[in-house]
Write an enzyme that holds these catalytic residues in place. Structure first.
Site, mmCIF file in Angstrom:
data_model
loop_
_atom_site.group_PDB
_atom_site.id
_atom_site.type_symbol
_atom_site.label_atom_id
_atom_site.label_comp_id
_atom_site.label_asym_id
_atom_site.label_seq_id
_atom_site.Cartn_x
_atom_site.Cartn_y
_atom_site.Cartn_z
ATOM 1 N N HIS A 256 0.839 -1.205 0.000
ATOM 2 C CA HIS A 256 0.000 0.000 0.000
ATOM 3 C C HIS A 256 0.871 1.252 0.000
ATOM 4 O O HIS A 256 2.039 1.199 0.391
ATOM 5 C CB HIS A 256 -0.858 0.056 1.279
ATOM 6 C CG HIS A 256 -1.966 -0.947 1.339
ATOM 7 N ND1 HIS A 256 -2.137 -1.810 2.397
ATOM 8 C CD2 HIS A 256 -2.988 -1.199 0.485
ATOM 9 C CE1 HIS A 256 -3.208 -2.561 2.190
ATOM 10 N NE2 HIS A 256 -3.742 -2.217 1.042
ATOM 11 N N CYS B 61 -1.992 0.122 9.777
ATOM 12 C CA CYS B 61 -3.085 -0.812 9.414
ATOM 13 C C CYS B 61 -3.923 -1.238 10.598
ATOM 14 O O CYS B 61 -5.083 -1.614 10.440
ATOM 15 C CB CYS B 61 -2.556 -2.106 8.824
ATOM 16 S SG CYS B 61 -1.100 -2.016 7.867
#
Ligand code: CIR
Length: 251
Positions: free
Chosen positions: A161, A246
């Site tokens: 990401h 996250c």
């Protein structure tokens, strides 16, 4: 913006069945739970009230709660995660935020993971990755522009990401991989030695920066900028391609 709250979901006992490309071996569940507790303690030390949920064993990646929603002052933008196995994680999140945000959804064929969204002041950087496609990124851009934010689309390479490889320490200073330093030449990006790129995912909260344990050059860099740091052991989440950002939603 002063953050006051975090939402986390504990890893489930089948956590090791989640998605990963890390090739670092299978995570130890007991250690993952202990590291998750240390993470919650660090969030509290940084001043947040932490809402702790159980994970959902139907979704072994459900502890990586950041991927399910993008929060703005008025909206909870429910994502459509790029991995089909993770799509059902968003339902509980949408139900929760419906009490205090307008709920909007990223729609097919768009896909978007929250890990690809980095808000820095009035700008949203949106990563185009294996999880976030152009349609998803453009939907998000259009939504946040309605609230007056600027947007920049950034190709992601070499990491899962955008935020796996880029952290904003403040509105001027970033830590990132060489790829992101090249993509964003107008930003001041500190590129640590490659063996410390895991710490390019660090987590700024108010006056603090949470950094993964064991990456001294990143910690030294941010200390020189006057940031207070808290080290958090993250080895078991790293094995599942997860990082500090996250594991929570912050607002
Ligand atoms: C996944 O592959 O989806 C999870 N195992 C890791 C997600 C990490 N999330 C993030 O970087 N925001």
């Amino acid at each position: 913006m002063q953050l006051t709250h975090a939402l986390v979901r504990r890893p489930t006992s089948n956590f090791a069945a989640g998605l990963t490309t890390a090739n670092l071996g299978s995570p130890d569940y007991t250690l993952a739970l202990a590291q998750h507790q240390a993470y919650c303690t660090a969030l509290r030390q940084a001043g947040l009230q932490v809402i702790e949920w159980e994970g959902d064993a139907q979704y072994p990646d459900s502890c990586f709660v950041e991927d399910t929603v993008v929060l703005t002052p008025h909206m909870a933008i429910i994502t459509r995660p790029g991995a089909a196995s993770r799509r059902g994680e968003t339902l509980a999140i949408a139900n929760y935020f419906a009490a205090f945000r307008q709920i909007v959804h990223i729609e097919a064929p768009g896909t978007l993971d929250g890990g690809d969204v980095l808000q820095v002041g009035h700008t949203f950087f949106i990563g185009l990755s294996e999880r976030t496609n152009e349609a998803g990124a453009r939907q998000l851009a259009e939504l946040v522009q309605r609230e007056g934010f600027h947007t920049r689309l950034v190709p992601v390479h070499g990491v899962l990401h955008l935020k796996t490889g880029l952290t904003a320490i403040d509105t001027r200073h970033f830590v990132g991989t060489s790829w992101f330093a090249e993509q964003l030449p107008d930003l001041e990006v500190f590129v640590p030695p490659q063996e410390e790129w895991y710490a390019a995912n660090s987590l700024p909260i108010n006056d603090w920066l949470l950094v993964p344990s064991g990456f001294p050059s990143v910690r030294n860099f941010v200390t020189r900028l006057g940031k207070k740091t808290i080290e958090v052991p993250m080895s078991e989440f790293q094995k599942m391609d997860g990082g500090l950002t996250c594991l929570s939603l912050r607002w």
